[in-house]
Design a protein around this motif. Structure first.
Motif, PDB file in Angstrom:
ATOM      1  N   GLN A  70     -20.444 -37.957 -49.280  1.00  0.00           N
ATOM      2  CA  GLN A  70     -20.538 -38.224 -50.708  1.00  0.00           C
ATOM      3  C   GLN A  70     -21.368 -37.149 -51.399  1.00  0.00           C
ATOM      4  OE1 GLN A  70     -21.973 -42.410 -50.576  1.00  0.00           O
ATOM      5  NE2 GLN A  70     -20.329 -42.773 -52.028  1.00  0.00           N
ATOM      6  N   ARG A  71     -20.953 -36.775 -52.610  1.00  0.00           N
ATOM      7  CA  ARG A  71     -21.738 -35.842 -53.422  1.00  0.00           C
ATOM      8  C   ARG A  71     -22.832 -36.638 -54.109  1.00  0.00           C
ATOM      9  NH1 ARG A  71     -20.786 -30.574 -53.286  1.00  0.00           N
ATOM     10  NH2 ARG A  71     -21.635 -30.321 -55.358  1.00  0.00           N
ATOM     11  N   VAL A  72     -24.042 -36.143 -54.028  1.00  0.00           N
ATOM     12  CA  VAL A  72     -25.176 -36.833 -54.617  1.00  0.00           C
ATOM     13  C   VAL A  72     -25.972 -35.901 -55.517  1.00  0.00           C
ATOM     14  CG1 VAL A  72     -25.410 -38.505 -52.729  1.00  0.00           C
ATOM     15  CG2 VAL A  72     -26.664 -36.348 -52.615  1.00  0.00           C
ATOM     16  N   ASN A  73     -26.702 -36.492 -56.431  1.00  0.00           N
ATOM     17  CA  ASN A  73     -27.704 -35.787 -57.227  1.00  0.00           C
ATOM     18  C   ASN A  73     -29.059 -36.152 -56.650  1.00  0.00           C
ATOM     19  OD1 ASN A  73     -26.028 -34.531 -59.092  1.00  0.00           O
ATOM     20  ND2 ASN A  73     -26.045 -36.283 -60.470  1.00  0.00           N
ATOM     21  N   ILE A  74     -29.948 -35.187 -56.629  1.00  0.00           N
ATOM     22  CA  ILE A  74     -31.291 -35.425 -56.117  1.00  0.00           C
ATOM     23  C   ILE A  74     -32.321 -34.898 -57.108  1.00  0.00           C
ATOM     24  CG2 ILE A  74     -30.627 -35.411 -53.684  1.00  0.00           C
ATOM     25  CD1 ILE A  74     -31.625 -32.503 -53.543  1.00  0.00           C
ATOM     26  N   VAL A  75     -33.512 -35.458 -57.030  1.00  0.00           N
ATOM     27  CA  VAL A  75     -34.669 -34.943 -57.761  1.00  0.00           C
ATOM     28  C   VAL A  75     -35.675 -34.545 -56.697  1.00  0.00           C
ATOM     29  CG1 VAL A  75     -36.543 -35.524 -59.335  1.00  0.00           C
ATOM     30  CG2 VAL A  75     -34.247 -36.415 -59.763  1.00  0.00           C
ATOM     31  N   MET A  76     -36.244 -33.356 -56.870  1.00  0.00           N
ATOM     32  CA  MET A  76     -37.212 -32.862 -55.889  1.00  0.00           C
ATOM     33  C   MET A  76     -38.564 -32.647 -56.541  1.00  0.00           C
ATOM     34  SD  MET A  76     -34.975 -30.333 -53.494  1.00  0.00           S
ATOM     35  CE  MET A  76     -36.256 -30.293 -52.272  1.00  0.00           C
ATOM     36  N   ASP A  77     -39.601 -32.855 -55.763  1.00  0.00           N
ATOM     37  CA  ASP A  77     -40.975 -32.555 -56.169  1.00  0.00           C
ATOM     38  C   ASP A  77     -41.536 -31.668 -55.065  1.00  0.00           C
ATOM     39  OD1 ASP A  77     -43.492 -32.449 -57.245  1.00  0.00           O
ATOM     40  OD2 ASP A  77     -44.015 -34.510 -56.742  1.00  0.00           O
ATOM     41  N   GLY A  78     -41.710 -30.396 -55.377  1.00  0.00           N
ATOM     42  CA  GLY A  78     -42.061 -29.451 -54.321  1.00  0.00           C
ATOM     43  C   GLY A  78     -40.874 -29.321 -53.392  1.00  0.00           C
ATOM     44  N   GLY A  79     -41.073 -29.546 -52.124  1.00  0.00           N
ATOM     45  CA  GLY A  79     -39.984 -29.477 -51.161  1.00  0.00           C
ATOM     46  C   GLY A  79     -39.448 -30.820 -50.736  1.00  0.00           C
ATOM     47  N   ASP A  80     -39.897 -31.894 -51.395  1.00  0.00           N
ATOM     48  CA  ASP A  80     -39.502 -33.251 -51.008  1.00  0.00           C
ATOM     49  C   ASP A  80     -38.523 -33.858 -52.001  1.00  0.00           C
ATOM     50  OD1 ASP A  80     -41.299 -33.221 -48.831  1.00  0.00           O
ATOM     51  OD2 ASP A  80     -42.930 -33.878 -50.134  1.00  0.00           O
ATOM     52  N   ILE A  81     -37.526 -34.561 -51.476  1.00  0.00           N
ATOM     53  CA  ILE A  81     -36.600 -35.319 -52.318  1.00  0.00           C
ATOM     54  C   ILE A  81     -37.294 -36.612 -52.726  1.00  0.00           C
ATOM     55  CG2 ILE A  81     -34.401 -36.550 -52.392  1.00  0.00           C
ATOM     56  CD1 ILE A  81     -33.313 -34.477 -50.410  1.00  0.00           C
ATOM     57  N   THR A  82     -37.317 -36.891 -54.036  1.00  0.00           N
ATOM     58  CA  THR A  82     -37.973 -38.098 -54.533  1.00  0.00           C
ATOM     59  C   THR A  82     -36.991 -39.109 -55.131  1.00  0.00           C
ATOM     60  OG1 THR A  82     -38.365 -37.064 -56.675  1.00  0.00           O
ATOM     61  CG2 THR A  82     -40.116 -36.875 -55.020  1.00  0.00           C
ATOM     62  N   TYR A  83     -35.720 -38.711 -55.283  1.00  0.00           N
ATOM     63  CA  TYR A  83     -34.723 -39.584 -55.908  1.00  0.00           C
ATOM     64  C   TYR A  83     -33.348 -39.157 -55.432  1.00  0.00           C
ATOM     65  CZ  TYR A  83     -32.489 -42.196 -59.761  1.00  0.00           C
ATOM     66  OH  TYR A  83     -31.745 -43.078 -60.510  1.00  0.00           O
ATOM     67  N   VAL A  84     -32.527 -40.127 -55.040  1.00  0.00           N
ATOM     68  CA  VAL A  84     -31.152 -39.871 -54.601  1.00  0.00           C
ATOM     69  C   VAL A  84     -30.227 -40.819 -55.339  1.00  0.00           C
ATOM     70  CG1 VAL A  84     -29.553 -39.878 -52.653  1.00  0.00           C
ATOM     71  CG2 VAL A  84     -31.932 -39.245 -52.281  1.00  0.00           C
ATOM     72  N   THR A  85     -29.145 -40.291 -55.896  1.00  0.00           N
ATOM     73  CA  THR A  85     -28.130 -41.129 -56.520  1.00  0.00           C
ATOM     74  C   THR A  85     -26.779 -40.433 -56.407  1.00  0.00           C
ATOM     75  OG1 THR A  85     -27.596 -42.499 -58.446  1.00  0.00           O
ATOM     76  CG2 THR A  85     -28.344 -40.243 -58.877  1.00  0.00           C
ATOM     77  N   LEU A  86     -25.717 -41.141 -56.696  1.00  0.00           N
ATOM     78  CA  LEU A  86     -24.384 -40.529 -56.673  1.00  0.00           C
ATOM     79  C   LEU A  86     -24.272 -39.492 -57.781  1.00  0.00           C
ATOM     80  CD1 LEU A  86     -22.106 -43.637 -56.062  1.00  0.00           C
ATOM     81  CD2 LEU A  86     -22.899 -41.949 -54.406  1.00  0.00           C
ATOM     82  N   SER A  87     -23.401 -38.525 -57.580  1.00  0.00           N
ATOM     83  CA  SER A  87     -23.269 -37.439 -58.560  1.00  0.00           C
ATOM     84  C   SER A  87     -22.734 -37.930 -59.901  1.00  0.00           C
ATOM     85  CB  SER A  87     -22.381 -36.336 -58.013  1.00  0.00           C
ATOM     86  OG  SER A  87     -21.090 -36.819 -57.743  1.00  0.00           O
ATOM     87  N   THR A  88     -22.147 -39.112 -59.942  1.00  0.00           N
ATOM     88  CA  THR A  88     -21.644 -39.665 -61.209  1.00  0.00           C
ATOM     89  C   THR A  88     -22.698 -40.446 -61.976  1.00  0.00           C
ATOM     90  OG1 THR A  88     -20.809 -41.591 -60.007  1.00  0.00           O
ATOM     91  CG2 THR A  88     -19.265 -39.786 -60.392  1.00  0.00           C
ATOM     92  N   PHE A  89     -23.862 -40.669 -61.374  1.00  0.00           N
ATOM     93  CA  PHE A  89     -24.924 -41.405 -62.035  1.00  0.00           C
ATOM     94  C   PHE A  89     -25.951 -40.432 -62.604  1.00  0.00           C
ATOM     95  CE2 PHE A  89     -24.681 -45.487 -59.219  1.00  0.00           C
ATOM     96  CZ  PHE A  89     -23.400 -45.716 -59.676  1.00  0.00           C
ATOM     97  N   PRO A  90     -26.603 -40.782 -63.708  1.00  0.00           N
ATOM     98  CA  PRO A  90     -27.627 -39.889 -64.265  1.00  0.00           C
ATOM     99  C   PRO A  90     -28.884 -39.905 -63.406  1.00  0.00           C
ATOM    100  CG  PRO A  90     -27.537 -41.943 -65.509  1.00  0.00           C
ATOM    101  CD  PRO A  90     -26.404 -41.992 -64.516  1.00  0.00           C
ATOM    102  N   VAL A  91     -29.630 -38.817 -63.488  1.00  0.00           N
ATOM    103  CA  VAL A  91     -30.920 -38.754 -62.803  1.00  0.00           C
ATOM    104  C   VAL A  91     -32.011 -38.957 -63.848  1.00  0.00           C
ATOM    105  CG1 VAL A  91     -30.143 -37.286 -60.914  1.00  0.00           C
ATOM    106  CG2 VAL A  91     -31.007 -36.247 -63.005  1.00  0.00           C
ATOM    107  N   PRO A  92     -33.157 -39.493 -63.441  1.00  0.00           N
ATOM    108  CA  PRO A  92     -34.243 -39.706 -64.428  1.00  0.00           C
ATOM    109  C   PRO A  92     -34.773 -38.370 -64.933  1.00  0.00           C
ATOM    110  CG  PRO A  92     -35.022 -40.142 -62.207  1.00  0.00           C
ATOM    111  CD  PRO A  92     -33.556 -39.880 -62.111  1.00  0.00           C
ATOM    112  N   ARG A  93     -35.189 -38.361 -66.155  1.00  0.00           N
ATOM    113  CA  ARG A  93     -35.745 -37.144 -66.767  1.00  0.00           C
ATOM    114  C   ARG A  93     -37.230 -37.266 -66.914  1.00  0.00           C
ATOM    115  NH1 ARG A  93     -31.753 -34.060 -65.958  1.00  0.00           N
ATOM    116  NH2 ARG A  93     -29.832 -34.568 -66.946  1.00  0.00           N
TER     117      ARG A  93
END
Length: 63
Positions: free
Chosen positions: A40-63
């Motif tokens: 599955q294609r996912v969107n991620i949010v990173m802080d430094g080198g760590d992933i802090t949020y994972v969701t599907l690519s069709t869902f928005p990521v937090p800003r």
């Protein structure tokens, strides 16, 4: 998405450059998902080198 373990709610993703980055249950639990499948294609949010949020690519990521 490379792998996901539903028991531990952790896994890893492949980036577009081919590198693999693991994520833990906290990153998965931060999003709205209950399950992921390999490939599955996912969107991620990173802080430094760590992933802090994972969701599907069709869902928005937090800003």
């Amino acid at each position: 998405m490379r792998i996901f373990d539903a028991t531990t709610r952790s896994g890893s993703v492949f980036l577009d450059d081919g590198s693999e980055i693991p994520f833990d249950a906290a990153a998965f639990d931060a999003g709205p998902l209950r399950l992921l499948r390999s490939g599955q294609r996912v969107n991620i949010v990173m802080d430094g080198g760590d992933i802090t949020y994972v969701t599907l690519s069709t869902f928005p990521v937090p800003r």
